[in-house]
Enzyme design. Sequence first.
Site, PDB file in Angstrom:
ATOM      1  N   GLU A 276       1.518 -16.651 -24.933  1.00  0.00           N
ATOM      2  CA  GLU A 276       1.034 -18.124 -25.289  1.00  0.00           C
ATOM      3  C   GLU A 276       1.477 -19.015 -24.344  1.00  0.00           C
ATOM      4  OE1 GLU A 276      -0.944 -18.252 -27.988  1.00  0.00           O
ATOM      5  OE2 GLU A 276      -0.482 -16.189 -28.656  1.00  0.00           O
ATOM      6  N   CYS A 310       2.052 -27.593 -26.952  1.00  0.00           N
ATOM      7  CA  CYS A 310       0.950 -26.814 -26.171  1.00  0.00           C
ATOM      8  C   CYS A 310      -0.434 -27.295 -26.293  1.00  0.00           C
ATOM      9  CB  CYS A 310       1.349 -25.319 -26.374  1.00  0.00           C
ATOM     10  SG  CYS A 310       1.257 -24.967 -27.934  1.00  0.00           S
TER      11      CYS A 310
END
Length: 539
Positions: A276, A310
């Site tokens: 990720e 993010c």
Amino acid sequence: MTDITADAQAPGRNPAAPGGARTVASAVPAALVARLAKGVTATGEPELVHTTAPLTGERLASLPQSTPADVEVAYELARRAQRSWAALPVRRRAAVLLRFHDLLLKRQDEVLDLIQAETGKARLHAFEEVLGAALAARHYGRKASAYLKDRRRSGAVPVLTHAVEARRPKGVIGQISPWNYPLELSVGDALPAFVAGNAVVNKPDTQTALTALWARELLVEAGLPADLWQIVIGDGPVIGPAVVEHADYVSFTGSTRTGREVAQKAAARLVGASLELGGKNALLVLADADLDKAAEGAVRACFSSAGQLCISIERLFVHRSVADDFLRRFAERTRALRLGGGLAYGADMGSLVSERQLEVVTRHVEEAVKGGAKVLAGGQARPELGPLFFEPTILDGVTSEMSVCAEETFGPVVSVYRFDSEDEAVEAANATSYGLNSSVWTKDLRRGRAVAARLHTGTVNVNEAYAAAYGSVASPMGGMGDSGLGRRHGAEGILRYTEAQTIATQRLMPIGPSFGLDDARFAALFTTGLKAMKALGFK
Ligand code: NAD
């Protein structure tokens, strides 16, 4: 621009909180740190590593550092614990997650303090982590049995072959996590691994290790065997490779640069990895958007956790016909944000986490301004609030030579661009090697979903910033392109921690020449059988 409202509280201090002034030091006392530090797997006389509180710059914790040899010890302990854990029925393991859910909600204030102390984020953004972890605990607590149950599959020969697909735990998961969402990205990602029957060796970022250690304590209180979750602490390049070296599967969250290294090491060992990684996420304001809602949404999208998220938005594309109206509303709301570091709800944005983050944010903004970009809001560091505060910043007139245009800033900085057609907006939004998250604002939901389908990102939020997709934990979440491999959440988020095993049982006759059939007759019989199966609609 200096009209960003400063919260009246001194950073790290909240005089209005029950019990009087709460400082980082009083919220995270040495006794708590010492207790949590016992959860680190580090043998002998470990070297200490020190962390500081971003809100004030004061010493926060001294923690034992694990060596690569300690990582091996952690794997041995985890492996031993995993065998008996995997033998338990899924519902027993799931019950631990459901108890954790309740304990987390009950004791959330403890971890909100820790998250704020370690990351400097506003309490509201720390709460997002509680929300995320609780959603994951409930979802996997309730759905794990369904995800993991044996599934009957069509066999090679109807009636004669009985096939079952089963899910087996991988074993011990090596989990490496960043500092920005320390609860969500440690325990949140570990929960599906545990319920699938695995152990976890987790290397959190040292800066936010206390939060992970607290979550571990709580999960043990909820019934997790203590050795099943090992936490090792140390520099990424020093002990990170050892975490990958012994793992049966790697779950990595962090930068694209480190993710590539981790992926290469995992590939060399032929173990799977989910990654990720970073993003340069886009938000599109279509011509028919509700501009007030879009402006409010854009503020959440760009400045939650001071942009150190993010899935936060760093590129904002707005239809030229509404650009002036929208930008006025967006800039007004941004200027009105209350910066603050109190350990209580109230501030709209907190501080950055580190000098390194402040350096990148400052450099991106200064370089853009020098190159001719216009600051519509913010643009300055705010050292009088705390050493690492930076104003939420909107830049207009950013060009492709500027670093802020394509590089991930990972801070409270957004660049705005205008477009004339949806095609142009989609093309511009997709013109990045990243593909994590995006957001589309329109009153026409069907149109919003049609535009979403053309965006090259793992999640798209229509009329929301990021929380709609991220919070929909029954659906997968992750990145395309340089934003990663694999997904957290949903079926993929748990099945990644399992190996598929097919058990096929053959009855009456084997799949080969037998009962006096020679090879040619066997082939003829099966050719007829194959034609019949297709004609009868077998899948
Ligand atoms: P980072 O890659 O520097 O560090 C992440 C983790 O990897 C830390 O625990 C670090 O100690 C460890 N590490 C560093 N070098 C290593 C090595 N050589 N081998 C193994 N481990 C190593 O990332 P960061 O700056 O801490 O985190 C911010 C980045 O994470 C941003 O790019 C952000 O977009 C990304 N991120 C992505 C997601 C997502 O879900 N896609 C979520 C959060 C953060």
